[in-house]
Write an enzyme that holds these catalytic residues in place. Structure first.
Site, short mmCIF file in Angstrom:
data_model
loop_
_atom_site.label_atom_id
_atom_site.label_comp_id
_atom_site.label_asym_id
_atom_site.label_seq_id
_atom_site.Cartn_x
_atom_site.Cartn_y
_atom_site.Cartn_z
N LYS A 72 0.84 -1.19 0.00
CA LYS A 72 0.00 0.00 0.00
C LYS A 72 0.87 1.24 0.00
O LYS A 72 1.86 1.31 0.73
CB LYS A 72 -0.86 -0.01 1.28
CG LYS A 72 -1.78 1.17 1.45
CD LYS A 72 -3.13 0.89 0.85
CE LYS A 72 -3.97 2.14 0.69
NZ LYS A 72 -3.57 2.98 -0.47
N LYS A 96 5.21 2.71 8.32
CA LYS A 96 3.97 3.38 8.73
C LYS A 96 2.88 2.36 9.03
O LYS A 96 2.20 2.45 10.05
CB LYS A 96 3.44 4.30 7.60
CG LYS A 96 4.21 5.57 7.42
CD LYS A 96 3.52 6.48 6.41
CE LYS A 96 4.54 7.39 5.78
NZ LYS A 96 4.01 8.47 4.96
N LYS A 108 5.08 1.92 -3.12
CA LYS A 108 5.11 3.33 -3.52
C LYS A 108 5.34 3.44 -5.01
O LYS A 108 5.98 2.58 -5.61
CB LYS A 108 6.25 4.06 -2.81
CG LYS A 108 6.11 5.57 -2.80
CD LYS A 108 5.04 5.98 -1.81
CE LYS A 108 5.00 7.46 -1.57
NZ LYS A 108 4.44 7.76 -0.24
N THR A 192 -4.06 13.20 6.45
CA THR A 192 -2.66 13.37 6.84
C THR A 192 -2.55 14.55 7.80
O THR A 192 -1.92 14.46 8.87
CB THR A 192 -1.78 13.58 5.60
OG1 THR A 192 -2.05 12.53 4.67
CG2 THR A 192 -0.30 13.57 5.96
N ASN A 223 -1.30 19.39 0.06
CA ASN A 223 -2.44 18.76 0.75
C ASN A 223 -2.23 18.73 2.26
O ASN A 223 -3.10 19.14 3.04
CB ASN A 223 -2.66 17.34 0.20
CG ASN A 223 -3.76 16.61 0.95
OD1 ASN A 223 -3.49 15.93 1.94
ND2 ASN A 223 -4.99 16.77 0.52
N SER A 350 -6.85 5.77 4.34
CA SER A 350 -6.86 4.95 3.12
C SER A 350 -7.32 3.53 3.44
O SER A 350 -8.09 2.92 2.69
CB SER A 350 -5.46 4.89 2.49
OG SER A 350 -5.25 5.97 1.63
N1 GLU Z 1 1.06 8.96 0.21
C1 GLU Z 1 0.65 8.87 1.57
C2 GLU Z 1 1.82 8.49 2.46
O1 GLU Z 1 2.96 8.73 2.12
C3 GLU Z 1 -0.57 7.98 1.76
C4 GLU Z 1 -0.44 6.58 1.27
C5 GLU Z 1 -1.76 5.82 1.26
O2 GLU Z 1 -2.76 6.39 1.61
O3 GLU Z 1 -1.74 4.66 0.86
O4 GLU Z 1 1.65 8.04 3.55
#
Ligand code: GLU
Length: 416
Positions: A72, A96, A108, A192, A223, A350
């Protein structure tokens, strides 16, 4: 920049992963497994530009480790995207997801491009082309993309539509951060920033301080940064500084946040409208209580870490502080809430979005907010306890909390 500082984000993260695994009692074989993503796909995407010419774009999708579950993580559109950066970002996503205990591994993606220089239709063709290029390796139970730097709900909608066409089924769970009408979740767009405000509250509590009247600098007005400035302002903090890619604004009396939010463009550019701007570098060392880097990597370095005036630094961006700067801040007793903890609110909501898509039953804004609050508070407390009881800095504590799950899952599966 001196030669002793490591500004390669992949190398820097590998150093901390190794240390965290060592502290948890895992051996070198586990480090060998986790130091790089298991899969990395490089794609070249042909896009017909509005003037009729064809341009090739390079994109990546990295899947760090799927022992825990599907991978993810977001997709960024930025001119400075590199293979190493995408790899590091995928590792951070594993951390995370471990810290907030989601059933995911890290992934990613990124495309080298400048969306600020592209038309709406060109962006649509690029987004669809990227999905066609990676469609074999992603999917609702394989790898689930999301927004990141300079990507948004519209881009997620195009990507979902392209995936649904290729796979010939409606697949809202393929991607998160979608518009509400296409199966998005309440609270995803602000998640976020909400997560970061929860981290700021927790950090202030540890320092015996209040949010009302606290002076805040937010670097970056995308954002995360723009919503954060809004929430801090609403909570009674004084937002004294903000910035975008082109410059920064600082006023010790507090900025007019409502006006700035009103006038920013969709990429978070606002300072171009003002004459008396300062640089991002100048902003970071201005007086404040809380500093939130919410832009890009390597902003707090050995060049400025000793001059940061904030007592609390909360990393809304991925990788804004080098390891050397982390040590300097820690020695100076600055309370640092590291990226892999502080910015996890996005992936938490998410996950909520994906759960709602899978069950086809949608939650209210209040339900999402309450669940996010609980998850983030627990994650902070866990990392802070590791920091205190194991006598390690907050970054290493967060890595220890984050890497444990993926390491244990890999071991149970017999990969190591
Ligand atoms: N791009 C965001 C991050 O770096 C969210 C990733 C997601 O929601 O999967 O955490």
């Amino acid at each position: 920049m001196t030669q002793t500082e490591n500004r390669n984000v992949l190398h820097a993260t590998q150093i901390v992963i190794k240390e965290a695994l060592g502290k948890l009692g895992f051996g070198d074989d586990m480090y060998e497994l986790l130091k790089e993503p298991l899969r990395l796909l490089t794609v070249r995407i042909p896009v017909r530009m509005d003037d009729g010419t064809m341009r090739m774009f390079t994109g990546y999708r990295a899947q760090h480790n799927d022992a825990v579950g599907p991978t993810k993580g977001g997709v960024r559109f930025h001119p400075d995207v590199t293979e190493d950066e995408v790899k590091a970002l995928s590792i951070w996503m594993s951390l995370k997801c471990g810290i907030v205990n989601l059933p995911y591994g890290g992934g990613k993606g990124g495309i080298i491009c400048d969306p600020r220089q592209m038309s709406f239709r060109e962006l649509e063709r690029l987004s669809r082309g990227y999905v066609r290029a990676i469609s074999q390796m992603v999917g609702p139970s394989k790898d689930i993309p999301a927004p990141d730097v300079m990507t948004n709900a519209q881009i997620m909608a195009w990507m979902m539509d392209e995936y649904s066409r290729i796979r010939e089924f409606d697949a809202p769970g393929f991607i998160t951060g979608k518009p509400l009408v296409l199966g998005g979740s309440h609270g995803r767009e602000t998640a976020t920033a909400k997560g970061v405000t929860i981290m700021i509250d927790q950090a202030l509590k540890k320092r015996g301080k209040e949010v009302a009247g606290a002076k805040v600098i937010v670097q970056g007005f995308g954002n995360a940064g723009s919503f954060l400035a809004k929430f801090m302002h609403e909570a009674g903090a004084v937002v004294v500084g903000i910035s975008d890619a082109y410059g920064a604004l600082y006023d010790e009396q507090g900025l007019d946040i409502e006006e700035l939010l009103d006038r920013r463009d969709s990429f978070g550019t606002v300072t171009k409208l003002f004459k008396s701007t300062i640089t991002n570098a100048e902003l970071l060392v201005k007086p404040c209580d809380i500093l939130v880097p919410a832009a890009i990597e390597n902003q707090i370095t050995i060049d400025n870490a000793a001059h940061i005036q904030a007592g609390i630094v909360v990393e809304a961006a991925n990788g804004p502080t080098t390891l050397e700067a982390t040590n300097i801040l820690t020695e100076r007793d600055v309370l640092l809430v590291p990226d892999v903890l502080a910015s996890a609110g996005g992936v938490v909501v998410s996950y909520f979005e994906w759960v709602q898509n899978n069950q086809g039953y949608y939650w209210t804004e209040q339900e999402v907010a309450a669940k996010l609050q609980e998850v983030m508070e627990n994650a902070f407390e866990n990392v802070y306890n590791i920091h205190k009881t194991r006598q390690v800095n907050m970054r290493l504590a967060a890595y220890m909390a984050g890497v444990r799950k993926v390491a244990e899952a890999s071991r149970y599966r017999g990969w190591v």
